[in-house]
Motif scaffolding. Structure first.
Motif: not given
Length: 310
Positions: A178-205
């Motif tokens: 589970f990449f999303r959780a493992l990348s947090a679990w490993i630790g290391y020097k961490t910071t965060a950047v906020e972003f707004d989820v955009r609509e898809r340019e093409e196609g469907e989810s």
């Protein structure tokens, strides 16, 4: 100062309409910021012309690399295949439908230059979602946050990792990751950047509510043993009910009162039986995962590969 290479991993499944646009848009932004880069598209066994589009993009742009799976192995496998193929000093992971804003890559890279080894992309807003989808996602992240001990309510796969962190993830032998959780679990020097989820340019989810529920169950089981504790809680609860019913039965017995009908007995049997079957189902699911891990099959199989010329 010599700029170091940034690899951008883009898992792709039936994204033929987005490949060329993603390569062009991301490339323009990184070139303007004077950041050396490569784009690693991972075709997760797509049924459309995704791989053909990746080959075309590679012919036009020396920054484009590609990995093609022999069949569909899932997004988690695609992410790890991209990490393994990436040559950069740091590696970013993002969606190729551009719902993750490419401009944020520049901010992530600058933070990495300041010494941060993990730069998390944190969702400021989730974009347009149905009420059911939002509810399912909310429940999933509450559960996984409690299980992992990390607040993941606004977490995403959009992040940048130093080569040290990438190597740490690739060294983990587990097949169901589970990449999303493992990348947090490993630790290391961490910071965060906020972003707004955009609509898809093409196609469907590709993520239906059903697919998200399946994905959530798989990730919770692969990363946490919390559901197993549910079995223990149910056992303790049923023991408490049994003690109370036993005391009630003894009181009626010594008072000379008969227990009324079989309703209580039938309800208890149904309740206990359903709890047992549900608990066995959870245990069986974990056993199936253990079986998959013991077999030692690879996370994915690569049928074709294109190297970037960087």
């Amino acid at each position: 100062m010599i700029e170091k290479l940034l690899s951008v991993v883009l898992p792709s499944y039936n994204e033929e309409k987005n490949i060329s646009m993603a390569a062009q848009r991301i490339g323009e932004i990184l070139q303007t910021a004077e950041i050396p880069y490569e784009l690693v598209f991972v075709d997760d066994g797509s049924k459309d012309r995704t791989w053909t589009e990746i080959e075309k993009a590679s012919e036009k742009d020396t920054h484009v690399a590609g990995v093609h799976f022999s069949r569909n192995f899932g997004k988690e496998s695609a992410v790890f295949a991209g990490l393994a193929a990436a040559k950069g000093d740091c590696v970013a992971v993002m969606d190729c439908d551009l719902q993750h804003p490419p401009e944020t890559l520049v901010e992530m890279y600058r933070l990495w230059e300041q010494g941060y080894e993990v730069v998390e992309g944190v969702k400021r807003s989730r974009g347009k979602e149905s009420a059911l989808h939002r509810t399912v996602v909310g429940i999933f992240y509450r559960i996984i946050s409690r299980a992992v001990g990390i607040d993941m309510r606004r977490a995403s796969d959009f992040k940048l990792l130093d080569r040290t962190a990438v190597d740490a993830l690739l060294a983990m032998p587990e097949r169901n990751s589970f990449f999303r959780a493992l990348s947090a679990w490993i630790g290391y020097k961490t910071t965060a950047v906020e972003f707004d989820v955009r609509e898809r340019e093409e196609g469907e989810s590709k993520w239906s509510t059903r697919a998200l529920i399946k994905y959530a169950v798989n990730d919770i089981v692969s990363f946490s043993s919390a559901p197993m504790q549910f079995v223990t809680v149910c056992g303790g609860l049923m023991f408490l009910i049994a003690v109370i019913m036993g005391i009630q039965t003894l009181v009626h017995y010594f008072r000379g009162n008969a227990v009324a009908g079989f309703t209580t007995v039938i309800l208890l049997i149904l309740l206990i039986g359903s709890m047992i079957m549900f608990s066995l189902g959870i245990i069986g699911y974990y056993l199936s995962r253990i079986y998959e891990e013991v077999k030692g099959r690879p996370k994915y199989l690569v049928s074709r590969k294109i190297e970037s010329r960087q």
